[in-house]
Design a protein around this motif. Structure first.
Motif, mmCIF file in Angstrom:
data_model
loop_
_atom_site.group_PDB
_atom_site.id
_atom_site.type_symbol
_atom_site.label_atom_id
_atom_site.label_comp_id
_atom_site.label_asym_id
_atom_site.label_seq_id
_atom_site.Cartn_x
_atom_site.Cartn_y
_atom_site.Cartn_z
ATOM 1 N N THR A 295 23.373 38.230 103.910
ATOM 2 C CA THR A 295 22.887 38.178 105.058
ATOM 3 C C THR A 295 23.946 36.476 105.539
ATOM 4 O OG1 THR A 295 21.042 39.726 105.644
ATOM 5 C CG2 THR A 295 21.505 37.825 107.911
ATOM 6 N N ALA A 296 24.078 35.955 104.903
ATOM 7 C CA ALA A 296 24.145 34.766 105.060
ATOM 8 C C ALA A 296 25.350 35.110 105.166
ATOM 9 C CB ALA A 296 23.461 33.068 104.761
ATOM 10 N N ALA A 297 26.336 35.111 103.751
ATOM 11 C CA ALA A 297 27.691 35.191 103.370
ATOM 12 C C ALA A 297 27.805 36.021 104.530
ATOM 13 C CB ALA A 297 27.136 35.710 102.169
ATOM 14 N N VAL A 298 27.450 37.347 105.038
ATOM 15 C CA VAL A 298 28.599 38.460 105.511
ATOM 16 C C VAL A 298 28.663 37.350 107.069
ATOM 17 C CG1 VAL A 298 28.238 40.121 106.692
ATOM 18 C CG2 VAL A 298 27.281 39.783 104.137
ATOM 19 N N THR A 299 27.317 37.007 107.692
ATOM 20 C CA THR A 299 27.857 36.119 109.259
ATOM 21 C C THR A 299 28.594 35.086 108.951
ATOM 22 O OG1 THR A 299 25.727 36.268 109.110
ATOM 23 C CG2 THR A 299 26.291 34.683 110.719
ATOM 24 N N LEU A 300 29.068 34.367 107.495
ATOM 25 C CA LEU A 300 30.100 33.786 107.570
ATOM 26 C C LEU A 300 31.134 34.432 107.090
ATOM 27 C CD1 LEU A 300 30.764 30.886 106.832
ATOM 28 C CD2 LEU A 300 30.601 30.853 104.383
ATOM 29 N N MET A 301 31.678 35.588 106.379
ATOM 30 C CA MET A 301 33.050 36.131 106.633
ATOM 31 C C MET A 301 32.984 36.034 108.294
ATOM 32 S SD MET A 301 32.480 39.205 103.378
ATOM 33 C CE MET A 301 34.411 39.607 104.147
ATOM 34 N N ALA A 302 32.053 37.086 109.136
ATOM 35 C CA ALA A 302 32.267 37.220 110.505
ATOM 36 C C ALA A 302 32.552 36.547 111.337
ATOM 37 C CB ALA A 302 31.294 37.925 111.301
ATOM 38 N N ALA A 303 31.664 34.839 110.868
ATOM 39 C CA ALA A 303 32.516 33.441 111.777
ATOM 40 C C ALA A 303 33.725 33.064 111.180
ATOM 41 C CB ALA A 303 31.637 32.434 111.400
ATOM 42 N N GLY A 304 33.933 33.501 110.406
ATOM 43 C CA GLY A 304 35.494 32.793 109.339
ATOM 44 C C GLY A 304 36.853 33.762 110.393
ATOM 45 N N VAL A 305 36.831 35.010 109.829
ATOM 46 C CA VAL A 305 37.199 35.627 111.026
ATOM 47 C C VAL A 305 37.400 35.475 112.456
ATOM 48 C CG1 VAL A 305 36.315 37.918 111.661
ATOM 49 C CG2 VAL A 305 38.405 37.918 110.733
ATOM 50 N N LEU A 306 36.492 35.391 112.638
ATOM 51 C CA LEU A 306 36.818 35.009 114.719
ATOM 52 C C LEU A 306 37.882 33.955 114.937
ATOM 53 C CD1 LEU A 306 33.281 36.377 116.101
ATOM 54 C CD2 LEU A 306 34.962 37.220 115.913
ATOM 55 N N VAL A 307 37.139 32.595 113.994
ATOM 56 C CA VAL A 307 37.820 31.087 113.963
ATOM 57 C C VAL A 307 39.146 31.651 113.793
ATOM 58 C CG1 VAL A 307 37.844 28.557 112.448
ATOM 59 C CG2 VAL A 307 35.670 30.236 113.437
ATOM 60 N N THR A 308 39.652 32.284 113.163
ATOM 61 C CA THR A 308 41.522 32.887 112.832
ATOM 62 C C THR A 308 42.028 32.861 114.342
ATOM 63 O OG1 THR A 308 41.089 34.475 111.952
ATOM 64 C CG2 THR A 308 40.869 32.784 109.982
ATOM 65 N N ILE A 309 41.364 33.183 115.349
ATOM 66 C CA ILE A 309 41.822 33.708 116.520
ATOM 67 C C ILE A 309 42.909 32.718 116.870
ATOM 68 C CG2 ILE A 309 41.795 34.414 118.846
ATOM 69 C CD1 ILE A 309 39.657 35.960 117.284
ATOM 70 N N PRO A 310 42.194 31.408 117.704
ATOM 71 C CA PRO A 310 43.695 30.419 118.057
ATOM 72 C C PRO A 310 44.775 30.657 117.270
ATOM 73 C CG PRO A 310 41.311 29.831 118.374
ATOM 74 C CD PRO A 310 40.822 31.038 117.113
ATOM 75 N N ASP A 311 45.741 30.220 117.849
ATOM 76 C CA ASP A 311 46.879 29.690 117.215
ATOM 77 C C ASP A 311 47.242 28.574 116.985
ATOM 78 O OD1 ASP A 311 48.097 32.285 117.507
ATOM 79 O OD2 ASP A 311 48.916 32.547 119.511
ATOM 80 N N CYS A 382 39.672 44.958 114.347
ATOM 81 C CA CYS A 382 39.512 46.005 113.743
ATOM 82 C C CYS A 382 38.620 45.771 112.235
ATOM 83 C CB CYS A 382 40.620 46.615 113.072
ATOM 84 S SG CYS A 382 40.584 47.957 111.413
ATOM 85 N N VAL A 383 38.363 44.773 112.100
ATOM 86 C CA VAL A 383 37.257 43.599 110.498
ATOM 87 C C VAL A 383 36.085 43.312 111.069
ATOM 88 C CG1 VAL A 383 37.234 41.959 109.728
ATOM 89 C CG2 VAL A 383 39.234 42.678 109.622
ATOM 90 N N ALA A 384 36.112 43.508 112.943
ATOM 91 C CA ALA A 384 35.007 43.099 113.118
ATOM 92 C C ALA A 384 33.598 44.198 113.803
ATOM 93 C CB ALA A 384 35.143 42.721 114.934
ATOM 94 N N ALA A 385 35.032 45.474 113.570
ATOM 95 C CA ALA A 385 33.888 46.965 113.880
ATOM 96 C C ALA A 385 33.478 46.944 112.868
ATOM 97 C CB ALA A 385 35.464 48.070 113.730
ATOM 98 N N LEU A 386 33.263 46.891 111.622
ATOM 99 C CA LEU A 386 33.627 46.676 110.476
ATOM 100 C C LEU A 386 32.503 45.924 109.589
ATOM 101 C CD1 LEU A 386 36.860 46.910 108.053
ATOM 102 C CD2 LEU A 386 35.545 48.642 108.634
ATOM 103 N N PHE A 387 32.497 44.584 110.676
ATOM 104 C CA PHE A 387 31.600 43.748 110.380
ATOM 105 C C PHE A 387 29.998 44.284 111.028
ATOM 106 C CE2 PHE A 387 33.731 40.573 109.312
ATOM 107 C CZ PHE A 387 33.459 40.127 107.924
ATOM 108 N N MET A 388 30.237 45.615 112.146
ATOM 109 C CA MET A 388 29.325 45.863 113.039
ATOM 110 C C MET A 388 28.374 46.724 111.873
ATOM 111 S SD MET A 388 30.907 46.018 116.911
ATOM 112 C CE MET A 388 29.445 46.946 117.296
ATOM 113 N N ILE A 389 29.051 48.175 111.664
ATOM 114 C CA ILE A 389 28.384 48.832 109.850
ATOM 115 C C ILE A 389 28.262 48.139 109.433
ATOM 116 C CG2 ILE A 389 29.129 50.617 109.139
ATOM 117 C CD1 ILE A 389 31.481 51.476 110.745
#
Length: 424
Positions: A295-311, A382-389
């Protein structure tokens, strides 16, 4: 009378065994290098392939997706074949054919030809990941098996990094064809090392199984709720991981970053975070349990991909680092959990790897549509939708584990269970 001490019988017998195990471990390290370098040799070249053949990112991404997709389809047949003809024959044949096909890639006149060669290469590559762990279990003593597995996985991690980094660096000096040739030659050299150093099997016993037996073994794993959830997680997490890395190069070489291809490719050095995460996660799982760590690892993945949004380049790099660390921690935990739940570990592991590489092929390719339609934000969505599943699957895993934990906590002097009621 001679005073030279004679070697004990135990030492005399242990010597050759230790040498054999060291040779096996070194050879499998080389196998990991060559297989994963070849598997991902085109990933950092995707923007160059798009430019050279005038195709969109989703089309170019097939150079990765077709390879992993056909590898997924060949995983189970390769394992069955190895049980009949031997582990070493399948692994060496796999590595040699895959390396030979890799040397043909720079000569491909069209992208369609290159994609066809990559698809066949995926079938050839399947022999090593399908067989390597079974071979190690047969050849290495129980006390050293964990260390040997760790060295093999380190080889796969470094091989994956080399497959991405070598062509990236070569792009700074030449075209994609020479860059592909550079990594293919490196993979071929590792294949020679692997084939020359791999010792003959000592623990292998042929176990030919009929089609019905194989299908029965695989089907039995699909009746286990927890295993199905883990197979689904393998599909989703590997799909999201490959998707991010497939299109990261496009983002870094275009506005607002506009990095040179060689510099953009150096971001793959962050892949080394996986080596550290894999090594640390096993010990952490022993202390905290599979569910908490996963659970912690998947949460870290989700947080990481969100952090990449800003330019902002620094933010992107931090996000990719977190995402990569989380992925390898999740993969290590999930694969170990499969082994803990399964009665037939060979069949369950085959299905896990099948789902793992199928996710790379299907999601990694489909994410190109999201990237084409919405850029990096579209990909993140798209990746966020995968994390919801994935969150739903994790919840089902935790729920499925509660009865088992309750039974372990329940203590009674008779043979009752919490559900059956105590007759006393």
């Amino acid at each position: 009378m001679s005073t030279v001490p004679r070697p004990t019988r135990t030492a005399a017998l242990a010597g050759p065994g230790v040498v054999h195990e060291k040779r096996v471990t070194a050879a499998l390290f080389a196998a990991g290098l060559t297989t994963f370098a070849a598997m991902y040799s085109t990933q950092s070249l995707l923007p160059s392939l798009s430019a050279a053949f005038a195709v969109p990112p989703a089309h170019a991404a097939l150079a990765v997706s077709l390879t992993t997709g056909f590898l997924a389809l060949a995983i189970i047949p390769a394992g069955v074949l190895s049980a009949r003809v031997g582990r070493t024959r399948v692994m060496i044949g796999s590595a040699v054919v895959a390396s030979a096909l890799g040397l043909l890639l720079p000569l491909c006149p069209t992208l369609d030809t290159l994609l066809a060669v990559r698809a066949v290469q995926g079938v050839a590559l399947a022999g090593v990941p399908a067989v390597a762990m079974a071979y190690l279990a047969e050849e290495i003593g129980a006390a050293e098996l964990g260390a040997a597995m760790g060295i093999y996985i380190a080889g796969t991690t470094i091989g994956g990094l080399a497959g991405r980094l070598i062509p990236s660096l070569a792009l700074g000096l030449t075209s994609w064809r020479w860059a592909e040739l550079a990594v293919s030659l490196a993979a071929a050299a590792c294949t020679v090392w692997f084939a020359r150093s791999l010792p003959p099997s000592r623990g292998f016993v042929a176990r030919p199984a009929g089609f019905g037996t194989v299908v029965g073994d695989l089907t039995a794993q699909l009746r286990h709720r927890g295993l199905i959830a883990l197979f689904g997680l393998a599909f989703l997490l590997m799909g999201s991981f490959v998707s991010v890395y497939n299109f990261l190069g496009y983002r870094l070489t275009h506005r607002p970053f506009e990095l040179p291809a060689a510099l953009a490719g150096s971001v793959f050095v962050l892949y080394l975070a996986g080596t550290i995460a894999s090594a640390c996660t096993g010990r952490l799982t022993d202390r905290r349990g599979h569910a908490r760590v996963l659970t912690a690892a998947v949460t870290l993945m989700a947080a990481g991909v969100l952090v990449t949004i800003p330019d902002h380049l620094t933010t992107v790099l931090i996000g990719v680092l977190l995402f990569t660390t989380g992925f390898f921690a999740a993969h290590t935990t999930a694969s170990a959990w499969v082994g803990a739940l399964a009665e037939n570990r060979g069949a369950a592991s085959s299905l896990y790897m099948f789902a793992y590489y199928l996710g790379s092929a299907v999601v990694g390719s489909a994410a190109g549509i999201a990237y084409a339609g919405g850029g990096w934000i579209g990909l993140v969505a798209c990746v966020a939708a995968l994390f919801m599943i994935a969150a739903l699957l994790l919840a089902s895993l935790v729920t499925a584990g509660r009865p088992a934990r309750a039974r372990r906590r329940y203590r009674c002097r008779c043979s009752c269970t919490p559900d059956s009621g105590c007759p006393r």
